[in-house]
Design an enzyme around this catalytic site. Structure first.
Site, PDB file in Angstrom:
ATOM      1  CE1 TYR A  97      -3.206  -2.938   0.350  1.00  0.00           C
ATOM      2  CE2 TYR A  97      -2.192  -3.378   2.473  1.00  0.00           C
ATOM      3  CZ  TYR A  97      -3.032  -3.758   1.449  1.00  0.00           C
ATOM      4  OH  TYR A  97      -3.675  -4.958   1.499  1.00  0.00           O
ATOM      5  CG  ASP A 153       5.835   0.779  -3.358  1.00  0.00           C
ATOM      6  OD1 ASP A 153       6.667   1.537  -2.857  1.00  0.00           O
ATOM      7  OD2 ASP A 153       5.946  -0.461  -3.349  1.00  0.00           O
ATOM      8  CE1 TYR A 207       5.312  -2.788   5.254  1.00  0.00           C
ATOM      9  CE2 TYR A 207       6.620  -1.624   6.898  1.00  0.00           C
ATOM     10  CZ  TYR A 207       6.072  -1.684   5.635  1.00  0.00           C
ATOM     11  OH  TYR A 207       6.268  -0.661   4.749  1.00  0.00           O
ATOM     12  CD  GLN A 234      -4.165   7.469  -0.968  1.00  0.00           C
ATOM     13  OE1 GLN A 234      -4.546   8.408  -1.654  1.00  0.00           O
ATOM     14  NE2 GLN A 234      -2.953   6.965  -1.058  1.00  0.00           N
ATOM     15  NE  ARG A 242       2.134  -1.553   5.542  1.00  0.00           N
ATOM     16  CZ  ARG A 242       1.555  -2.664   5.135  1.00  0.00           C
ATOM     17  NH1 ARG A 242       1.211  -3.598   6.011  1.00  0.00           N
ATOM     18  NH2 ARG A 242       1.318  -2.866   3.845  1.00  0.00           N
ATOM     19  N   GLY A 243       5.854   2.143   6.689  1.00  0.00           N
ATOM     20  CA  GLY A 243       6.274   2.571   5.366  1.00  0.00           C
ATOM     21  C   GLY A 243       6.367   4.077   5.247  1.00  0.00           C
ATOM     22  CD  GLU A 244       9.785   6.031   1.673  1.00  0.00           C
ATOM     23  OE1 GLU A 244       9.442   6.914   0.863  1.00  0.00           O
ATOM     24  OE2 GLU A 244      10.891   5.473   1.629  1.00  0.00           O
ATOM     25  CG  ASP A 245       0.766   7.178   1.709  1.00  0.00           C
ATOM     26  OD1 ASP A 245       0.903   8.347   1.290  1.00  0.00           O
ATOM     27  OD2 ASP A 245      -0.334   6.673   1.942  1.00  0.00           O
ATOM     28  CB  SER A 246       1.446   5.214   6.978  1.00  0.00           C
ATOM     29  OG  SER A 246       0.616   4.426   6.163  1.00  0.00           O
TER      30      SER A 246
END
Length: 393
Positions: free
Chosen positions: A25, A27, A207, A268, A284-288
């Site tokens: 999710y 990317d 994750y 979103q 988690r990750g970059e968007d969030s």
């Protein structure tokens, strides 16, 4: 690189953005936000190439997973099926963006070189607070055999990078949501009960390798009620073990001080509202993590795992520059990402973090405004692209 509000209208009117989904999710989440923003705020005709429409549909339910081409929210979405399609110069837009060096089709690159006016070509890189990013931001990379140059463009946390992405009306929407008391109705619509809303509210997006059972155990032993709101499908094994039942939207269970409630996987725009509604967000990750910063609330970051624990270096670089960070927040982030130097006392760690939440909340608001001052990532990119066109021989 700040947005130049006095600059003339951008002459670059068409854009292709290529997205290969690796982190399910993150990317597509980033690319979809950028595509909509480019179309809505900058009047650019955007074609988003994406290889995984099923992951895309999870964050935007209108996606038709069987369509080769479709129009969504003012954006043309092209199913990117492989590397072997044929292209001509007429297929190439003014700007070409590849996300995370996703290697666009060779024939497409050759068509770029055949265009009379070469497109402005960018590789959008990953978010990092490491110092080397500042030296690589906007660096040119000439193609080895074609008359094309690709430029690296990095998001980041200061004016020596591209900044973070935010919509022009984002802060106004957040303030209206908070000042008008919309959180209660929003959470009720997701099935969150009044007692849960009165608890300490935590959103959980992580994750599968995150140590969720250990955190659940600490929350069960907490001195005051905790409501953990987790989207369907996230940390499934740990959540189902806690529930004693299959994970599905609406499922909930209470053990000790902790209630875990499963939410539907929201679009979103509603995910932003969830972040705004909670007291602490696990992202988690970059968007969030970017959206967590715009929420003005404390957060814990589950960073995408890399070989040789390179993600720990990235995590520490961020914690070093994140102004609101307290020792308890740093310790919690280390524990959550397997970066602690010693055994973790999860209950003590949680108690320390809980005590810091008021100060962390105040600091998060201040950090938000500090990041806004760096300008919007997409506006900064377009300003740079326009400069490249003006300076072109």
């Amino acid at each position: 690189m700040h947005q130049d509000l006095s600059a003339p209208a951008n002459p670059l009117k068409t854009l292709d953005l290529f997205c290969r989904v690796v982190d399910n999710y993150g990317d597509i989440g980033i690319c979809w936000r950028l595509a909509r923003q480019l179309a809505h705020e900058h009047g650019i005709a955007v074609r988003l190439w994406v290889d995984d429409l099923k992951s895309f549909r999870r964050i935007w339910p209108e996606v038709d997973t069987e369509a080769d081409v479709q129009q969504l929210a003012g954006v043309t979405v092209q199913h990117w099926r492989g590397q072997d399609d044929a292209f001509t110069a007429a297929d190439i837009p003014d700007i070409v963006i590849e996300f995370f060096g996703c290697e666009i089709p060779p024939a497409y690159v050759e068509a770029m070189a055949q265009r009379a006016v070469k497109p402005v070509w960018f590789n959008l890189e990953g978010l990092s607070a490491e110092q080397w990013v500042e030296g690589c931001h906007t660096l040119p990379s000439p193609h080895r055999s074609l008359k094309l140059t690709k430029y690296f463009f990095f998001p980041g946390f200061n004016e020596r990078t591209g900044g973070l992405s935010f919509e022009a009306d984002l802060e106004a929407r957040r303030q209206a949501f908070l000042q008008q008391g919309q959180a209660a109705a929003f959470l009720s619509g997701l099935g969150v009960t009044p007692p849960e809303q009165e608890s300490l509210k935590l959103s959980l997006f992580c994750y599968d390798y995150a140590p969720v059972p250990e955190l659940f155990a600490a929350w069960q032993a907490a001195s005051a009620p905790v409501a953990c709101l987790v989207p369907d499908g996230v940390a499934r094994e740990a959540v189902e073990a806690f529930l004693g039942a299959p994970m599905q939207p609406g499922a909930a269970a209470t053990r000790g001080a902790l209630t875990v409630r499963v939410l539907p996987f929201v679009p979103q725009t509603d995910y932003d509202k969830l972040l705004w509604s909670c007291d602490l967000n696990f992202v988690r990750g970059e968007d969030s993590i970017v959206r967590a910063q715009w929420a003005g609330k404390p957060f814990i970051w589950n960073i995408y795992k890399q070989d040789k624990n390179l993600h720990h270096t990235k995590l520490n670089a961020f914690l070093k520059i994140y102004d609101p960070a307290t020792p308890a927040l740093v310790e919690a982030n280390h524990a959550w990402n397997g970066a602690s130097q010693a055994d973790v006392d999860w209950q003590a760690s949680w108690q320390a973090l809980r005590a810091d939440l008021p100060a962390l909340t105040q600091g998060a608001e201040q950090w938000l405004h500090k990041m806004l001052a760096n300008g919007d990532f997409m506006a900064n990119l377009l300003t740079f692209a326009r400069r490249l066109v003006v300076e072109a021989p």
